[in-house]
Motif scaffolding. Structure first.
Motif, PDB file in Angstrom:
ATOM      1  N   SER A   1       0.939  -1.354  -0.061  1.00 56.75           N
ATOM      2  CA  SER A   1       0.148   0.132   0.158  1.00 56.75           C
ATOM      3  C   SER A   1       0.978   1.328   0.085  1.00 56.75           C
ATOM      4  CB  SER A   1      -1.071   0.071   1.044  1.00 56.75           C
ATOM      5  OG  SER A   1      -1.626   1.388   1.363  1.00 56.75           O
ATOM      6  N   THR A   2       0.918   1.981   1.004  1.00 58.44           N
ATOM      7  CA  THR A   2       1.746   3.831   1.274  1.00 58.44           C
ATOM      8  C   THR A   2       3.205   3.372   0.727  1.00 58.44           C
ATOM      9  OG1 THR A   2      -0.643   3.793   3.136  1.00 58.44           O
ATOM     10  CG2 THR A   2       1.994   5.557   1.908  1.00 58.44           C
TER      11      THR A   2
ATOM     12  N   MET B   1      -4.377   1.199  -4.325  1.00 54.20           N
ATOM     13  CA  MET B   1      -4.138   2.721  -5.793  1.00 54.20           C
ATOM     14  C   MET B   1      -5.590   2.405  -6.394  1.00 54.20           C
ATOM     15  SD  MET B   1      -0.778   3.302  -8.099  1.00 54.20           S
ATOM     16  CE  MET B   1      -0.243   3.810  -6.819  1.00 54.20           C
ATOM     17  N   PRO B   2      -6.080   3.414  -6.307  1.00 56.56           N
ATOM     18  CA  PRO B   2      -7.742   4.075  -6.964  1.00 56.56           C
ATOM     19  C   PRO B   2      -7.226   3.873  -8.751  1.00 56.56           C
ATOM     20  CG  PRO B   2      -6.717   6.123  -6.345  1.00 56.56           C
ATOM     21  CD  PRO B   2      -5.310   5.595  -6.530  1.00 56.56           C
TER      22      PRO B   2
ATOM     23  N   ILE C   1      -0.220  -6.445 -11.968  1.00 60.54           N
ATOM     24  CA  ILE C   1      -0.714  -5.666 -11.059  1.00 60.54           C
ATOM     25  C   ILE C   1      -2.691  -5.503 -11.347  1.00 60.54           C
ATOM     26  CG2 ILE C   1      -0.842  -3.339 -10.605  1.00 60.54           C
ATOM     27  CD1 ILE C   1       2.449  -3.339 -11.380  1.00 60.54           C
ATOM     28  N   ALA C   2      -3.723  -5.402 -10.174  1.00 57.87           N
ATOM     29  CA  ALA C   2      -4.672  -5.304  -9.878  1.00 57.87           C
ATOM     30  C   ALA C   2      -4.951  -4.001 -10.878  1.00 57.87           C
ATOM     31  CB  ALA C   2      -5.252  -6.004  -9.367  1.00 57.87           C
ATOM     32  N   PRO C   3      -6.021  -4.035 -11.398  1.00 57.84           N
ATOM     33  CA  PRO C   3      -6.157  -2.649 -11.685  1.00 57.84           C
ATOM     34  C   PRO C   3      -7.063  -1.442 -10.306  1.00 57.84           C
ATOM     35  CG  PRO C   3      -7.339  -4.483 -13.421  1.00 57.84           C
ATOM     36  CD  PRO C   3      -7.071  -4.735 -12.399  1.00 57.84           C
TER      37      PRO C   3
ATOM     38  N   PRO D   1      -8.430  -2.501  -4.998  1.00 52.82           N
ATOM     39  CA  PRO D   1      -8.732  -4.316  -4.783  1.00 52.82           C
ATOM     40  C   PRO D   1      -7.436  -4.601  -3.317  1.00 52.82           C
ATOM     41  CG  PRO D   1      -6.772  -3.288  -6.100  1.00 52.82           C
ATOM     42  CD  PRO D   1      -7.833  -2.316  -6.025  1.00 52.82           C
ATOM     43  N   ALA D   2      -7.648  -5.747  -2.714  1.00 49.98           N
ATOM     44  CA  ALA D   2      -7.499  -5.735  -1.042  1.00 49.98           C
ATOM     45  C   ALA D   2      -6.903  -6.910  -2.013  1.00 49.98           C
ATOM     46  CB  ALA D   2      -9.042  -6.603  -0.572  1.00 49.98           C
TER      47      ALA D   2
END
Length: 362
Positions: free
Chosen positions: A180-181, A208-209, A244-246, A276-277
């Motif tokens: 994440s961050t 990420m959005p 990479i998950a959209p 995504p999670a």
């Protein structure tokens, strides 16, 4: 405890005023100054040494990217970028994240967003969390392209590991990474060190959005030996490719005949605020009974990934890695995973790819 001292940088007087007013409404923040361009920002960072900087990407005289590079060189400080959602804005945001920005906020409607109040809560939250980041981990390594791993027999000592007594008995493997961050820089450090002949697909969840993950994938692809792409629904996973998950979609891995394929899901609700999670990815991979798994959890706020990891570890062949506190920009997700006692190896960021390849070779 003193207030969090913030420098607001934007070439729009309207944006400077709005962001300042949002933060000043919260008693935790103090606006120490505003700046209208990157040159002004660098000078004020050196003079005032704020705790956090909000930095516009597109500015005259010295743009946000160049200002960020200079800030990280002379006076590293947590920086939250504000970016438009255009293709160019997304690309510049990804570059900024890799040059040291802690996080970013997408402006709702262009450079001057009259509806900036839509992201008021996000601005407050991200500036607050940025203030907790260790400055030691902000400096950017100028060697952008890392040498891929060709020999995994001479890996240096890691912080913590458990003895893995036997190798994988299953021939089919998958590598799953959640972050994440601070994730874009962490992914750069890991994916650029993976050799092109790695005998497994890699699936990645980066919080990420929508609109930014394609730029992230393209950027990483340009500097990696492996192929890196934004995942597409239904595509079959291939060895040596990172998917990479959209943004806005959960990424699940499912069986299609004897192959593994991507299933994207924007219907299921966000998990702990994320879609995504990482938990959703790990839980889907847990259903693949004839596949050996390597699960990696890196820098990020919160605890996403830990519950999914617990399920993974209940059955099947699973190895797990967490990023160490020493290199995590935010030691949230790795800390929670480590506390669950489901992590096999804790490693510094620059050693994670080595640990993955060691596990692959066992």
């Amino acid at each position: 405890m003193g207030k969090i001292r913030v420098l607001i940088v934007d070439d729009s007087a309207f944006m400077r005023k709005m962001i300042s007013s949002f933060l000043e409404e919260d008693h935790r923040f103090e606006i120490v100054a505003v700046a209208r361009n990157g040159k002004d920002a660098v000078e004020k960072v050196k003079e005032l040494k704020p705790d956090v900087v909000t930095l516009d990407v597109e500015m005259p005289i010295l743009n946000g990217i160049d200002a960020l590079k200079e800030i990280m060189r002379v006076e590293p400080v947590p920086v939250v970028m504000l970016s438009s959602t255009t293709k160019e804005g997304a690309e510049n945001t990804i570059i900024a994240m890799q040059y040291g920005a802690v996080d970013f906020i997408a402006k709702p409607s262009g450079a001057i967003s009259l509806d900036i109040d839509k992201v008021k809560d996000e601005i407050i939250q991200k500036v607050y969390h940025a203030s907790k980041v260790k400055k030691l981990n902000l400096r950017f390594d100028s060697q952008i392209v890392k040498s891929p791993i060709t020999n995994v027999d001479n890996c240096s000592k890691i912080e913590k590991s458990v003895t893995i007594s036997q190798g994988f008995s299953l021939s089919k493997k998958i590598i799953c990474i959640g972050t994440s961050t601070g994730g874009p820089r962490a992914l750069q450090q890991v994916l650029t060190r993976i050799p092109r002949d790695v005998d497994a697909p890699i699936v990645v969840v980066q919080h990420m959005p929508p609109g930014f993950t394609k730029s992230l994938a393209d950027r990483l692809d340009s500097i990696s030996e492996i192929h890196v792409k934004e995942a597409q629904d239904g595509e079959v996973l291939k060895r040596g490719v990172a998917y990479i998950a959209p943004g806005g979609f959960h990424l699940k891995v499912v069986k299609v005949g004897t192959s593994l394929a991507v299933k994207l899901d924007n219907i299921t609700v966000p998990r702990n605020g994320h879609r995504p999670a990482v938990d959703v990815l790990f839980e889907s991979v847990n259903e693949l009974l004839d596949v050996a798994k390597i699960a990696v959890i890196m820098t990020g706020m919160g605890s996403d990934g830990t519950e999914g990891l617990k399920k993974l570890k209940q059955s099947g062949e699973v190895r797990s890695i967490a990023e160490s506190e020493e290199t995590s920009v935010v030691f949230g997700m790795p800390k929670t995973a480590i506390a669950s006692n489901k992590i096999d190896v804790v490693a510094r960021l620059e050693k994670i790819a080595e640990e993955i390849m060691k596990m692959m070779s066992k």
